[in-house]
Motif scaffolding. Sequence first.
Motif, PDB file in Angstrom:
ATOM      1  N   PHE A  11      -1.953  -4.068   8.930  1.00  0.00           N
ATOM      2  CA  PHE A  11      -1.090  -3.480   9.957  1.00  0.00           C
ATOM      3  C   PHE A  11      -1.929  -2.902  11.083  1.00  0.00           C
ATOM      4  O   PHE A  11      -1.604  -3.042  12.268  1.00  0.00           O
ATOM      5  CB  PHE A  11      -0.209  -2.397   9.352  1.00  0.00           C
ATOM      6  N   ALA A  12      -3.036  -2.245  10.730  1.00  0.00           N
ATOM      7  CA  ALA A  12      -3.917  -1.663  11.742  1.00  0.00           C
ATOM      8  C   ALA A  12      -4.500  -2.744  12.652  1.00  0.00           C
ATOM      9  O   ALA A  12      -4.595  -2.555  13.867  1.00  0.00           O
ATOM     10  CB  ALA A  12      -5.039  -0.877  11.067  1.00  0.00           C
ATOM     11  N   ILE A  13      -4.888  -3.891  12.071  1.00  0.00           N
ATOM     12  CA  ILE A  13      -5.446  -4.973  12.879  1.00  0.00           C
ATOM     13  C   ILE A  13      -4.418  -5.476  13.892  1.00  0.00           C
ATOM     14  O   ILE A  13      -4.726  -5.676  15.076  1.00  0.00           O
ATOM     15  CB  ILE A  13      -5.934  -6.125  11.982  1.00  0.00           C
ATOM     16  N   LYS A  14      -3.184  -5.691  13.442  1.00  0.00           N
ATOM     17  CA  LYS A  14      -2.136  -6.137  14.357  1.00  0.00           C
ATOM     18  C   LYS A  14      -1.947  -5.140  15.499  1.00  0.00           C
ATOM     19  O   LYS A  14      -1.782  -5.526  16.658  1.00  0.00           O
ATOM     20  CB  LYS A  14      -0.814  -6.308  13.595  1.00  0.00           C
ATOM     21  N   TYR A  15      -1.973  -3.861  15.156  1.00  0.00           N
ATOM     22  CA  TYR A  15      -1.825  -2.807  16.161  1.00  0.00           C
ATOM     23  C   TYR A  15      -2.983  -2.822  17.158  1.00  0.00           C
ATOM     24  O   TYR A  15      -2.780  -2.757  18.371  1.00  0.00           O
ATOM     25  CB  TYR A  15      -1.738  -1.455  15.455  1.00  0.00           C
ATOM     26  N   LEU A  16      -4.202  -2.952  16.654  1.00  0.00           N
ATOM     27  CA  LEU A  16      -5.386  -2.899  17.505  1.00  0.00           C
ATOM     28  C   LEU A  16      -5.475  -4.103  18.436  1.00  0.00           C
ATOM     29  O   LEU A  16      -5.978  -3.995  19.565  1.00  0.00           O
ATOM     30  CB  LEU A  16      -6.646  -2.813  16.644  1.00  0.00           C
ATOM     31  N   LEU A  17      -4.999  -5.258  17.993  1.00  0.00           N
ATOM     32  CA  LEU A  17      -5.099  -6.472  18.807  1.00  0.00           C
ATOM     33  C   LEU A  17      -4.056  -6.519  19.924  1.00  0.00           C
ATOM     34  O   LEU A  17      -4.058  -7.449  20.733  1.00  0.00           O
ATOM     35  CB  LEU A  17      -4.978  -7.711  17.923  1.00  0.00           C
ATOM     36  N   ARG A  18      -3.192  -5.533  19.990  1.00  0.00           N
ATOM     37  CA  ARG A  18      -2.237  -5.459  21.101  1.00  0.00           C
ATOM     38  C   ARG A  18      -2.907  -5.007  22.388  1.00  0.00           C
ATOM     39  O   ARG A  18      -2.389  -5.219  23.483  1.00  0.00           O
ATOM     40  CB  ARG A  18      -1.104  -4.485  20.762  1.00  0.00           C
ATOM     41  N   ASN A  19      -4.046  -4.343  22.243  1.00  0.00           N
ATOM     42  CA  ASN A  19      -4.725  -3.747  23.390  1.00  0.00           C
ATOM     43  C   ASN A  19      -6.179  -4.197  23.404  1.00  0.00           C
ATOM     44  O   ASN A  19      -6.916  -3.951  22.449  1.00  0.00           O
ATOM     45  CB  ASN A  19      -4.638  -2.211  23.297  1.00  0.00           C
ATOM     46  N   LYS A  20      -6.600  -4.848  24.472  1.00  0.00           N
ATOM     47  CA  LYS A  20      -7.983  -5.329  24.556  1.00  0.00           C
ATOM     48  C   LYS A  20      -8.986  -4.192  24.465  1.00  0.00           C
ATOM     49  O   LYS A  20     -10.137  -4.400  24.055  1.00  0.00           O
ATOM     50  CB  LYS A  20      -8.192  -6.107  25.849  1.00  0.00           C
ATOM     51  N   GLY A  21      -8.568  -2.993  24.834  1.00  0.00           N
ATOM     52  CA  GLY A  21      -9.460  -1.849  24.732  1.00  0.00           C
ATOM     53  C   GLY A  21      -9.820  -1.492  23.300  1.00  0.00           C
ATOM     54  O   GLY A  21     -10.782  -0.752  23.072  1.00  0.00           O
ATOM     55  N   ASP A  22      -9.053  -2.018  22.341  1.00  0.00           N
ATOM     56  CA  ASP A  22      -9.328  -1.751  20.928  1.00  0.00           C
ATOM     57  C   ASP A  22      -9.953  -2.944  20.220  1.00  0.00           C
ATOM     58  O   ASP A  22     -10.181  -2.897  19.002  1.00  0.00           O
ATOM     59  CB  ASP A  22      -8.034  -1.358  20.201  1.00  0.00           C
ATOM     60  N   TYR A  23     -10.236  -4.018  20.959  1.00  0.00           N
ATOM     61  CA  TYR A  23     -10.848  -5.193  20.341  1.00  0.00           C
ATOM     62  C   TYR A  23     -12.169  -4.841  19.672  1.00  0.00           C
ATOM     63  O   TYR A  23     -12.550  -5.453  18.671  1.00  0.00           O
ATOM     64  CB  TYR A  23     -11.106  -6.279  21.392  1.00  0.00           C
ATOM     65  N   ASP A  24     -12.886  -3.860  20.238  1.00  0.00           N
ATOM     66  CA  ASP A  24     -14.212  -3.547  19.702  1.00  0.00           C
ATOM     67  C   ASP A  24     -14.150  -3.077  18.252  1.00  0.00           C
ATOM     68  O   ASP A  24     -15.096  -3.277  17.482  1.00  0.00           O
ATOM     69  CB  ASP A  24     -14.921  -2.509  20.572  1.00  0.00           C
ATOM     70  N   ILE A  25     -13.027  -2.480  17.843  1.00  0.00           N
ATOM     71  CA  ILE A  25     -12.902  -2.036  16.457  1.00  0.00           C
ATOM     72  C   ILE A  25     -12.825  -3.246  15.522  1.00  0.00           C
ATOM     73  O   ILE A  25     -13.524  -3.313  14.504  1.00  0.00           O
ATOM     74  CB  ILE A  25     -11.656  -1.146  16.278  1.00  0.00           C
ATOM     75  N   VAL A  26     -11.984  -4.214  15.882  1.00  0.00           N
ATOM     76  CA  VAL A  26     -11.868  -5.431  15.071  1.00  0.00           C
ATOM     77  C   VAL A  26     -13.187  -6.198  15.085  1.00  0.00           C
ATOM     78  O   VAL A  26     -13.625  -6.737  14.062  1.00  0.00           O
ATOM     79  CB  VAL A  26     -10.716  -6.314  15.587  1.00  0.00           C
ATOM     80  N   GLU A  27     -13.849  -6.235  16.246  1.00  0.00           N
ATOM     81  CA  GLU A  27     -15.160  -6.878  16.347  1.00  0.00           C
ATOM     82  C   GLU A  27     -16.168  -6.217  15.419  1.00  0.00           C
ATOM     83  O   GLU A  27     -16.987  -6.894  14.788  1.00  0.00           O
ATOM     84  CB  GLU A  27     -15.659  -6.817  17.790  1.00  0.00           C
ATOM     85  N   GLY A  28     -16.102  -4.893  15.325  1.00  0.00           N
ATOM     86  CA  GLY A  28     -17.025  -4.165  14.462  1.00  0.00           C
ATOM     87  C   GLY A  28     -16.835  -4.524  12.999  1.00  0.00           C
ATOM     88  O   GLY A  28     -17.815  -4.715  12.263  1.00  0.00           O
ATOM     89  N   PHE A  29     -15.575  -4.628  12.577  1.00  0.00           N
ATOM     90  CA  PHE A  29     -15.287  -5.011  11.191  1.00  0.00           C
ATOM     91  C   PHE A  29     -15.779  -6.429  10.904  1.00  0.00           C
ATOM     92  O   PHE A  29     -16.479  -6.667   9.906  1.00  0.00           O
ATOM     93  CB  PHE A  29     -13.793  -4.914  10.919  1.00  0.00           C
TER      94      PHE A  29
END
Length: 246
Positions: A11-29
């Motif tokens: 659920f967190a990944i889906k939420y984070l991918l809505r905003n390009k400003g949060d892509y870095d978190i998914v990239e980090g994982f």
Amino acid sequence: MWDKPLISFDFAIKYLLRNKGDYDIVEGFISALLATEGYKPIKINALLESESNRETVDLKRSIADLVVQDEENNKYIVEIERSFTPNFMHKACFNTSRLVVDSISGNQDYTTIKKIFHISLLYFSTPDMKKPIYHGKTLIHEIDTAHPVDFRIANQGLVMFEHKNIFPEYFFISIPLFDEIIHQDIDEWLYMMKHSEVKDDFKSPYMKKVKERLAVLKMSEADRTAYYAYLKEAVHSQDVLLAAEQ
């Protein structure tokens, strides 16, 4: 017995991918996970809208399909999905196969196949699973020896293709099997997945931002709406103040 947290990582990944400003978190994982097998850090280029994603929801249920690029300009497809049933390997094989077909269906040029990293988030464990992360890949070796070799194929004597850069690789993460011990970067992500919490002594540069996003996700729907309204109003007030000063 593991109590699944209120905020699941998928659920967190889906939420984070809505905003390009949060892509870095998914990239980090993703980078932390790939680093366990010696791959370079990646950046997200795009969210992939594949043919299989446009079919019925019962046929394919990915959390996200991403086009990523590493520091050496290698491009890959990363597929992230969740599973609650023991047939997760069959599901991974099916979904990855669909991605391979979709990626070349337009021109049928097989040399354009992109390597796929498939990540399965498992909210269970099986009696045979002893560790939280398992990795799988295709090994090609001589038939008369048990030792794998780095098999390379020449294309008309011009280009060398290595099987490791073509065939998919699989990561299966059993979240409840994490043993709470932090040895490397990926262990901080496993802890966060299991508990929806970030410890103060975590060293990953992404964890401060993860902690902030988790705080928002844990809000009720009403509180989250009010929070976003507050942020919007704060930005508007700042603009008014700057305009007045000018």
